[in-house]
Scaffold this motif. Structure first.
Motif, PDB file in Angstrom:
ATOM      1  N   PRO A   1       0.792  -1.239   0.000  1.00  0.00           N
ATOM      2  CA  PRO A   1       0.000   0.000   0.000  1.00  0.00           C
ATOM      3  C   PRO A   1       0.819   1.282   0.000  1.00  0.00           C
ATOM      4  O   PRO A   1       0.293   2.349  -0.288  1.00  0.00           O
ATOM      5  N   CYS A   2       2.122   1.175   0.344  1.00  0.00           N
ATOM      6  CA  CYS A   2       2.885   2.421   0.465  1.00  0.00           C
ATOM      7  C   CYS A   2       3.619   2.717  -0.825  1.00  0.00           C
ATOM      8  O   CYS A   2       4.587   2.052  -1.172  1.00  0.00           O
ATOM      9  N   LYS A   3       3.125   3.730  -1.529  1.00  0.00           N
ATOM     10  CA  LYS A   3       3.673   4.054  -2.843  1.00  0.00           C
ATOM     11  C   LYS A   3       5.106   4.518  -2.781  1.00  0.00           C
ATOM     12  O   LYS A   3       5.892   4.235  -3.656  1.00  0.00           O
ATOM     13  N   GLU A   4       5.431   5.307  -1.704  1.00  0.00           N
ATOM     14  CA  GLU A   4       6.722   5.975  -1.759  1.00  0.00           C
ATOM     15  C   GLU A   4       7.869   5.092  -1.284  1.00  0.00           C
ATOM     16  O   GLU A   4       8.996   5.527  -1.252  1.00  0.00           O
ATOM     17  N   ASP A   5       7.543   3.873  -0.916  1.00  0.00           N
ATOM     18  CA  ASP A   5       8.617   3.025  -0.407  1.00  0.00           C
ATOM     19  C   ASP A   5       9.617   2.699  -1.517  1.00  0.00           C
ATOM     20  O   ASP A   5       9.245   2.420  -2.641  1.00  0.00           O
ATOM     21  N   MET A   6      10.877   2.676  -1.156  1.00  0.00           N
ATOM     22  CA  MET A   6      11.929   2.592  -2.178  1.00  0.00           C
ATOM     23  C   MET A   6      11.952   1.276  -2.918  1.00  0.00           C
ATOM     24  O   MET A   6      12.305   1.236  -4.096  1.00  0.00           O
ATOM     25  N   ILE A   7      11.576   0.176  -2.241  1.00  0.00           N
ATOM     26  CA  ILE A   7      11.709  -1.111  -2.921  1.00  0.00           C
ATOM     27  C   ILE A   7      10.724  -1.226  -4.081  1.00  0.00           C
ATOM     28  O   ILE A   7      10.872  -2.052  -4.963  1.00  0.00           O
ATOM     29  N   PHE A   8       9.675  -0.394  -4.070  1.00  0.00           N
ATOM     30  CA  PHE A   8       8.685  -0.530  -5.127  1.00  0.00           C
ATOM     31  C   PHE A   8       8.798   0.558  -6.183  1.00  0.00           C
ATOM     32  O   PHE A   8       7.872   0.784  -6.940  1.00  0.00           O
ATOM     33  N   ARG A   9       9.944   1.232  -6.205  1.00  0.00           N
ATOM     34  CA  ARG A   9      10.069   2.312  -7.190  1.00  0.00           C
ATOM     35  C   ARG A   9      10.003   1.723  -8.585  1.00  0.00           C
ATOM     36  O   ARG A   9      10.674   0.760  -8.901  1.00  0.00           O
ATOM     37  N   ASN A  10       9.137   2.325  -9.418  1.00  0.00           N
ATOM     38  CA  ASN A  10       8.977   1.882 -10.817  1.00  0.00           C
ATOM     39  C   ASN A  10       8.617   0.417 -10.929  1.00  0.00           C
ATOM     40  O   ASN A  10       9.057  -0.273 -11.828  1.00  0.00           O
ATOM     41  N   SER A  11       7.820  -0.064 -10.001  1.00  0.00           N
ATOM     42  CA  SER A  11       7.506  -1.483 -10.054  1.00  0.00           C
ATOM     43  C   SER A  11       6.070  -1.682 -10.492  1.00  0.00           C
ATOM     44  O   SER A  11       5.157  -1.085  -9.940  1.00  0.00           O
ATOM     45  N   THR A  12       5.896  -2.519 -11.476  1.00  0.00           N
ATOM     46  CA  THR A  12       4.535  -2.818 -11.929  1.00  0.00           C
ATOM     47  C   THR A  12       3.851  -3.789 -10.988  1.00  0.00           C
ATOM     48  O   THR A  12       2.629  -3.852 -10.948  1.00  0.00           O
ATOM     49  N   PHE A  13       4.640  -4.511 -10.223  1.00  0.00           N
ATOM     50  CA  PHE A  13       4.069  -5.507  -9.321  1.00  0.00           C
ATOM     51  C   PHE A  13       3.138  -4.850  -8.313  1.00  0.00           C
ATOM     52  O   PHE A  13       2.002  -5.292  -8.099  1.00  0.00           O
ATOM     53  N   ARG A  14       3.642  -3.746  -7.728  1.00  0.00           N
ATOM     54  CA  ARG A  14       2.847  -3.067  -6.711  1.00  0.00           C
ATOM     55  C   ARG A  14       1.538  -2.580  -7.298  1.00  0.00           C
ATOM     56  O   ARG A  14       0.464  -2.730  -6.728  1.00  0.00           O
ATOM     57  N   LYS A  15       1.622  -1.992  -8.486  1.00  0.00           N
ATOM     58  CA  LYS A  15       0.406  -1.449  -9.092  1.00  0.00           C
ATOM     59  C   LYS A  15      -0.573  -2.561  -9.406  1.00  0.00           C
ATOM     60  O   LYS A  15      -1.792  -2.411  -9.229  1.00  0.00           O
ATOM     61  N   ALA A  16      -0.051  -3.695  -9.880  1.00  0.00           N
ATOM     62  CA  ALA A  16      -0.940  -4.797 -10.240  1.00  0.00           C
ATOM     63  C   ALA A  16      -1.662  -5.332  -9.018  1.00  0.00           C
ATOM     64  O   ALA A  16      -2.885  -5.558  -9.039  1.00  0.00           O
ATOM     65  N   VAL A  17      -0.915  -5.536  -7.949  1.00  0.00           N
ATOM     66  CA  VAL A  17      -1.548  -6.065  -6.732  1.00  0.00           C
ATOM     67  C   VAL A  17      -2.573  -5.075  -6.204  1.00  0.00           C
ATOM     68  O   VAL A  17      -3.696  -5.451  -5.812  1.00  0.00           O
TER      69      VAL A  17
END
Lengths: 359, 331
Positions: B156-172
């Motif tokens: 849920p946390c967009k600004e977290d560094m591990i998910f930068r530019n990640s499509t995985f987060r958006k898909a989930v």
């Protein structure tokens, strides 16, 4: 402008809704003040807590006291509390009711400030960032190498985005999210508790004391209205008193001149239609027609004010025949004749009485 | 400006519509509060669910209690429920009707909050991102050193560094939001169906005549309460005015006595005003009388019978001419 006027009219129609309006305005002011206020955490270990908690607690106290100051009923409460018993028994339930209702209204703005502060989370973050459990958020290998003091200093810098300089040791966002989340939880719980308290008071109270409540509500409203009416009556009385006093002062300065003028005018224009208009102009002049007389009036008004004692006199030119059943009024002068004769060439004898004003 | 005035006038015309208006205002406040609330998911496995479900259910509870509090009918209902019987019999159907009306109104704002929450989806994502099976989604970052649970909790946390530019987060996120919106729409549909069915089927089951009676008497109770309060206020004002004037005249007593002037002179001109004021006092001129009145109003309400006042005997005149024919008659 029209909108404000309508709102004011609606609010002033009722004393209670006026106080509710003030209460609502203060709540809005409190929220607006918070958003306009620029929160700047010092980010120094010793001052963070004081600043954060101070900002959470001191403005509500200020708003609470302001609520008391702006409420008109506070002076009424003090007056009712302090008055001697006299002929009217004092009822402590009324005092309690007034105090409780004033307090309830004053508590709304502080509550709004506290909830908004907790929901926003900045003050909690500032106050409690040094108490963070660093193992949970930080990189443990890098933490081992730091002293206690350094750790505390770093934690204190968490609230300040621009100053924080060690993102590899601890994730600033994760830590601030965590503390904000706790702050918001506190905020919601606080709101829930306040709502439950208000619910208990408003909805459950009728179970206990409904009849007594009606009584206290009526009599506290009565005390308020009575005070207002007394002030109004006093004002009207003062106005009339002042008017008559000044009139008599003018007359006393120019007593002879006035009767001379009246005698002349009454002989000439007794049957004219514009007699009234001339008379009213004459009346307004009160016998002062030249500069010297007027100067004397003004000088004496400051150097030698007249006493606060009105003479009761029958107005010349008016007939009281219909109203007075007998000629008793002129007990001193003797006989009703001097009364009915409007155009007596000499001053009719006057009945004197002293009115004492206790205003 | 005129429109606003018309709307306000419409709402103030009727006590029911005031309650409806307040109910709608609360629902709007609930939406505004949700949009201005800064939702802040902690992104930590232990706290996500707690925080999210707390934000989803605690504000509705607050709005529910607020809805009951600001409703005038709550007081009327409680008073009717708790009063001693006295001269007026109690009808439990009225209390039940008022209770159900109050509940319906109080439940609107909480429902609006829950629906807005579900349709927006943030809260669902925060609460249930950990329960998602990541296998169908590609692009999961696997070099962070975090275990699966912790990773999913950070979705849920967009600004977290591990998910930068990640499509995985958006898909989930999209997947969970889709679930959330589906649940939201189904709940909305369910309630609308329930309402429609209730409206259609209810007349088959209950007695319309009794219903009319219940509605009439509950409206009557509300109006009676309001009028009692208004009458008390007017009475209070006249009582206070008389008291103050009496006080002034009491202080004046000495001066009047010294003059042989008859005090009746003063009243001649104010006869009419005195009569009107005395009528508003209704003969209640002492504190004990007022206390007794208020006590009796609660303990032993008067019977609902105003025949005596409505049919006061009136003198009717009939003019007849010398032969007995009626020229004019009041009858």
């Amino acid at each position: 402008m029209d909108k404000f006027r309508m709102m004011f009219q609606f609010l002033q129609s009722n004393q209670e809704s006026f106080m509710n309006g003030i209460c609502g305005i203060m709540a809005l002011a409190s929220a607006q003040l918070y958003s306009a206020f620029e929160f700047s955490c010092p980010c120094i270990p010793e001052y963070n807590y004081a600043y954060g908690i101070g900002l959470l607690v001191i403005p509500p106290i200020w708003f609470f006291l302001l609520g008391f100051v702006l409420n008109n009923n506070v002076s009424m409460l003090a007056e009712e509390w302090k008055r001697p018993t006299g002929k009217r028994v004092k009822d402590p339930t009324i005092l309690r009711y007034m105090f409780v209702s004033i307090t309830q209204r004053s508590l709304i703005a502080p509550m709004v400030w506290i909830s908004v502060t907790l929901m926003d989370g900045k003050s909690f973050l500032c106050a409690f960032s040094v108490n963070l459990d660093i193992r949970q958020f930080g990189n443990s290998t890098l933490i081992e190498g730091m002293t206690e003091v350094e750790i505390v200093k770093m934690l204190a810098k968490i609230p300040c985005k621009n100053i924080f300089d060690q993102p590899e040791v601890i994730s600033r966002e994760a830590a601030s999210r965590y503390i904000k989340c706790i702050s918001q939880a506190f905020g919601w719980v606080f709101l829930l508790l306040m709502t439950l308290a208000a619910f208990m008071i408003r909805a459950i109270r009728p179970c206990f004391t409904q009849a007594a409540f009606l009584k206290t509500k009526y009599w506290s409203h009565y005390v308020d209205i009575e005070r207002k009416l007394f002030d109004e009556t006093c004002k009207e009385h003062a106005k009339t008193f002042a008017k008559v006093c000044i009139q008599q002062y003018f007359e006393s300065i120019s007593g002879d001149m006035r009767s001379f003028h009246k005698h002349r005018s009454s002989k000439d224009d007794s049957d004219d239609d514009d007699d009234d208009k001339k008379k009213s102009d004459e009346d307004k002049l009160l016998g002062i027609r030249d500069q010297d007389d007027m100067n004397k009036v003004l000088w004496n008004w400051h150097t030698c004010k007249p006493p606060l004692a009105l003479r009761k006199e029958q107005p010349d030119g008016e007939s009281h025949e219909g109203l007075i059943p007998n000629g008793d009024v002129h007990g001193v002068s003797g006989g009703p004749n001097g009364y009915t004769n409007h155009h007596a060439p000499d001053l009719p004898k006057r009945e004197w009485a002293v009115y004492y004003s206790k205003v | 400006m005129d429109r606003l005035k018309l709307v306000l006038q419409y709402f103030q015309s009727n006590s029911e519509s005031i309650s409806n208006g307040i109910c709608i205002v609360l629902a709007l406040i609930s939406v505004k509060l949700y949009t201005s609330f800064d939702f802040n998911c902690p992104c930590i496995p232990q706290y996500n669910k707690l925080y999210a479900l707390g934000v989803m259910f605690v504000p509705p509870l607050i709005f529910f209690f607020l809805g009951i509090l600001v409703n005038r009918h709550t007081g009327v209902m409680m008073e009717e429920w708790l009063r001693p019987i006295g001269k007026r019999s109690k009808n439990p159907a009225i209390v039940k009707y008022m209770f159900s009306a109050m509940m319906q109104r109080a439940l609107l704002a909480p429902m609006v909050w829950i629906l807005v929450t579900l349709l927006d989806g943030k809260i669902f994502i925060c609460a249930f991102s950990m329960s998602v099976d990541p296998k169908p989604f590609s692009g999961m970052p696997n070099n962070t050193g975090l275990d699966l649970l912790k990773l999913m909790a950070k979705v849920p946390c967009k600004e977290d560094m591990i998910f930068r530019n990640s499509t995985f987060r958006k898909a989930v996120s999209r997947y969970v939001r889709c679930y959330s919106q589906a649940i939201g729409w189904s709940i909305l549909l369910f309630f609308i169906l329930l309402g429609a069915l209730g409206r259609l089927i209810k007349p088959c089951f209950d007695d319309h005549a009794t219903n009319l009676q219940t509605r009439y008497w509950s409206n009557y109770l509300d109006i009676e309460q309001k009028l009692f309060d208004e009458t008390c206020v007017l009475h209070c004002r006249d009582f206070a005015r008389k008291c103050v004037v009496q006080f002034f005249e009491g202080m004046r007593e000495d001066a009047v006595l010294r003059l042989p002037l008859s005090p009746e002179v003063r009243y001649r001109g104010e006869e009419d005003m005195v009569d009107e004021e005395e009528e508003r006092l209704h003969g209640i001129t002492k504190q004990e009388q007022m206390d007794q009145l208020l006590q009796t109003w609660f303990q032993c309400k008067p019977e609902l019978d105003v025949t005596r006042m409505a049919y006061r005997p009136r003198v009717c005149v009939t003019w007849e001419d010398h032969s007995g024919q009626t020229l004019y008659s009041d009858v």
